[in-house]
Write an enzyme that holds these catalytic residues in place. Structure first.
Site, PDB file in Angstrom:
ATOM      1  N   ASP A  22       0.825  -1.157   0.109  1.00 38.88           N
ATOM      2  CA  ASP A  22      -0.065  -0.067   0.047  1.00 38.88           C
ATOM      3  C   ASP A  22       0.751   1.178  -0.151  1.00 38.88           C
ATOM      4  O   ASP A  22       1.940   1.194   1.163  1.00 38.88           O
ATOM      5  CB  ASP A  22      -0.819   0.173   1.240  1.00 38.88           C
ATOM      6  CG  ASP A  22      -1.823   1.232   1.326  1.00 38.88           C
ATOM      7  OD1 ASP A  22      -2.525   1.378   0.442  1.00 38.88           O
ATOM      8  OD2 ASP A  22      -1.696   1.971   2.202  1.00 38.88           O
ATOM      9  N   VAL A  32       3.397   3.120  -1.301  1.00 38.39           N
ATOM     10  CA  VAL A  32       4.793   3.050  -0.991  1.00 38.39           C
ATOM     11  C   VAL A  32       5.760   4.311  -1.311  1.00 38.39           C
ATOM     12  O   VAL A  32       6.543   4.567  -0.547  1.00 38.39           O
ATOM     13  CB  VAL A  32       5.597   1.989  -2.166  1.00 38.39           C
ATOM     14  CG1 VAL A  32       5.129   0.804  -1.885  1.00 38.39           C
ATOM     15  CG2 VAL A  32       5.686   2.439  -3.386  1.00 38.39           C
ATOM     16  N   GLU A  76       1.596  -0.162  -4.859  1.00 33.24           N
ATOM     17  CA  GLU A  76       0.858   0.999  -5.213  1.00 33.24           C
ATOM     18  C   GLU A  76       1.617   2.163  -5.030  1.00 33.24           C
ATOM     19  O   GLU A  76       2.248   2.682  -3.925  1.00 33.24           O
ATOM     20  CB  GLU A  76      -0.384   1.229  -4.253  1.00 33.24           C
ATOM     21  CG  GLU A  76      -1.232   2.487  -4.452  1.00 33.24           C
ATOM     22  CD  GLU A  76      -2.351   2.809  -3.417  1.00 33.24           C
ATOM     23  OE1 GLU A  76      -3.161   3.723  -3.592  1.00 33.24           O
ATOM     24  OE2 GLU A  76      -1.813   2.509  -2.327  1.00 33.24           O
ATOM     25  N   ASP A 119     -10.183   1.986  -3.937  1.00 25.66           N
ATOM     26  CA  ASP A 119      -9.849   3.378  -3.931  1.00 25.66           C
ATOM     27  C   ASP A 119     -10.616   4.116  -4.839  1.00 25.66           C
ATOM     28  O   ASP A 119     -11.520   5.250  -4.468  1.00 25.66           O
ATOM     29  CB  ASP A 119      -8.645   3.681  -4.209  1.00 25.66           C
ATOM     30  CG  ASP A 119      -7.618   3.670  -2.862  1.00 25.66           C
ATOM     31  OD1 ASP A 119      -7.985   3.849  -1.913  1.00 25.66           O
ATOM     32  OD2 ASP A 119      -6.469   3.146  -2.987  1.00 25.66           O
ATOM     33  N   ASN A 146     -13.675   6.018  -2.390  1.00 24.78           N
ATOM     34  CA  ASN A 146     -13.365   7.127  -1.949  1.00 24.78           C
ATOM     35  C   ASN A 146     -13.979   8.095  -2.644  1.00 24.78           C
ATOM     36  O   ASN A 146     -13.767   9.235  -2.683  1.00 24.78           O
ATOM     37  CB  ASN A 146     -11.712   7.336  -2.194  1.00 24.78           C
ATOM     38  CG  ASN A 146     -10.915   6.764  -0.915  1.00 24.78           C
ATOM     39  OD1 ASN A 146     -11.274   6.639   0.101  1.00 24.78           O
ATOM     40  ND2 ASN A 146      -9.853   6.392  -1.309  1.00 24.78           N
TER      41      ASN A 146
END
Length: 581
Positions: free
Chosen positions: A244, A246, A281, A379, A383
């Site tokens: 997740d 990075v 990611e 996401d 989101n």
């Protein structure tokens, strides 16, 4: 049984195991470590007390039966008898399917999800990508606020349930990828700072103090994270990890943490004799991330490609807010650039960031499978203010166009659960924080965020309301009725073609040739002998493919075989895949 814990600032450490207290001794060979023996078995409850403080869970706990705040439990990994003889499944040629255990089924458990794995095997995906499984407070949540990075969320079923899930997936020929979070720890139930300098004020992230990767004490923090990653791959036979965000891993050391991690994972792959991989990611658009260590890179095996998503989403929906603004001026042109060059931002100016962004990708050195392409993710759906999927915004024809572009692109495709049948259920942001103050802060923050974009407070779902999670559960009756059944059949056909036609998994990015018409809203590209054409306009279009003989392999709407002039007549809002003969 041997117990040990890293607590470099403690003057005294005791172990409480099955209601018996044991004093631990400092390890003379490993500064900051404490160790000792105690009788224990699988399931024994234990914890550590530092300097007469409260008994706390083990930072390396393999199980938290009572949640993050409870005692840890011993896990004997040798007790489970694996059924599947699994040689592994590599990333090249893969198709990933992102799945959230808590909403994939109404039951929200790993065992319930395992019962639905046959659907994925029939669909044609190769790997199931599980969203984070580490324990977090409460029952339901996305998982990105987890703590106890070596344990499995108990309401999902705990360690044994994960093994049963992986075993069943492997029996069906499916690999398993796990989403792990190394860039921050959850705000509730996190006792790591009590034990040592797991966080540092030297750097800051959107979640507060950064994970300590380069300050004093960072050797042990890095070992903690690497050890957790290897444990998932070794003890649970996971096939790959999704890392997740990075870009939030701030590390100024000469050997970056990600390089250390990739080296350790490659070594484990050689040891166990099956392929293992890491997918990052990252929004940096930095090719060094997926360049080999020998080539001067960090050695990760792939990364998410948000540029492809943003260009595709803008093309399909016309949305231009936020980061979509960079793609809105000529969305089809942006999509064409990503299909042929990997990234849209390769050193170009980003109006969203108000600076230049990215670095060119050498198409002759970077294989296409090292970029993941997708039209939806947790996401990009969750989101949004109301968690609305593309199926709430687009016609079935345009959804078919999105699938055509995603599943024939030169990237490793990834689907988000339910996408394959145009799920009518939203996927919203939900939490189950047990701390009332934290719960209220998350609720208010969510509403404030979307109020800035013009949303009324009452129109933003309450993350803490159980109904928000319930609305987000997949409806498994949908695939049996229209229009969902037709969309599902289209996904199955495209995935079958991806496995049947070698050109669709050719790693050569430079071999993709693209043409598009911004005004008439069509795009076409060629990969070897496979030609793909998509008409996003409502009216029919005549496209010249430049080849006189091509056979239709799949078409959303009926399409006649192109004539000698090489022109294909494509109905509105539809796509076609052809093979040159």
């Amino acid at each position: 049984m041997q117990f040990e814990v890293w607590a470099p600032q403690a003057g005294r450490v005791t172990l409480r195991c099955d209601d018996v207290t044991h004093a631990l001794e400092s390890d003379p060979e490993r500064p900051g470590w404490w160790r000792g023996e105690a009788e224990a078995r699988d399931g024994s409850r234990y914890g550590f007390a530092l300097d007469e403080g409260p008994v706390l869970p083990d930072p390396r706990s393999r199980r938290q039966p009572d949640g993050p705040d409870g005692l840890s439990a011993v896990v004997d990994h040798e007790r489970y008898t694996w059924r599947a003889k699994w040689p592994g499944r590599p990333l090249p040629g893969a198709v990933l399917y992102e799945l959230h255990v808590g909403t994939y089924t109404r039951e929200g458990t790993l065992d319930a999800a395992a019962e639905r794995l046959g659907h994925l095997a029939e669909l044609g995906v190769t790997h199931v990508q599980l969203m984070p499984l580490c324990p977090f407070p409460g029952t339901h949540g996305w998982g990105y606020e987890g703590v106890s990075l070596w344990a499995v969320h108990e309401p999902y079923g705990g360690p044994e349930a994960l093994k049963r899930f992986v075993d069943r997936a492997h029996e069906l020929g499916l690999g398993v990828v796990l989403d792990v979070v190394h860039n921050h720890f959850g705000p509730s139930g996190n006792y790591l700072p009590v034990f040592g300098p797991y966080l540092t004020d030297t750097h800051h992230t959107p979640w507060g103090a950064a994970v300590n990767l380069d300050a004093p004490g960072s050797d042990e923090v890095r070992a903690f994270l690497v050890g957790s990653a290897l444990a998932w791959l070794r003890d649970y036979r996971i096939d790959g990890l999704r890392l997740d965000a990075v870009h939030a891993l701030v590390d100024t050391r000469a050997c970056h943490f990600l390089e250390e991690l990739s080296s350790a994972v490659d070594a484990l792959a050689a040891e166990v004799g099956r392929p293992l991989f890491l997918v990052a990611e990252s929004d940096l658009n930095d090719p060094r991330l997926i360049t080999s260590r020998a080539g001067g890179g960090l050695g990760l095996h792939a990364q998410w490609n948000d540029d492809f998503h943003h260009a595709l989403h803008t093309t399909l929906t016309g949305e231009s807010q936020g980061y979509y603004a960079d793609f809105a001026r000529a969305p089809l042109g942006g999509l064409a650039k990503t299909l042929s060059g990997g990234w849209f931002h390769d050193g170009t100016y980003s109006s969203f960031r108000e600076r230049h962004h990215g670095r060119p990708l050498d198409r002759n050195r970077v294989a296409g499978h090292r970029l993941l392409g997708y039209s939806q993710t947790h996401d990009q759906v969750g989101n949004r203010a109301q968690g609305d999927r593309l199926s709430a915004l687009l016609s079935p024809g345009l959804l078919a166009c999105a699938a055509t572009l995603t599943l024939t692109a030169p990237f490793t495709p990834m689907l988000f659960m339910g996408e394959e049948w145009a799920a009518g259920t939203p996927w919203q942001f939900f939490t189950d924080h047990t701390d009332p103050e934290l719960a209220d802060a998350v609720r208010r923050g969510r509403r404030r965020e979307f109020a800035a974009h013009g949303w009324k407070e009452e129109d933003v779902p309450d993350p803490q309301d159980p109904a928000t999670r319930d609305r987000s559960c997949l409806d498994w009756s949908e695939p049996e009725r229209e229009p969902h059944a037709r969309v599902l059949a289209w996904y199955r056909r495209l995935l079958a073609l991806r496995h049947e036609q070698p050109d669709l998994t050719d790693p050569d990015l430079a071999d993709t040739k693209v043409a598009c018409d911004e005004r008439r809203r069509w795009i076409a590209f060629r990969r070897g002998d496979v030609l793909v054409a998509v008409n996003l306009a409502p009216e029919p279009a005549a496209l010249s493919l430049g080849v006189p003989h091509a056979r239709v392999l799949a078409a959303w709407e009926p399409v006649e075989t192109p004539g000698a002039d090489g022109v294909v007549r494509l109905p509105g809002e539809s796509g076609v895949v052809l093979l040159q003969e």
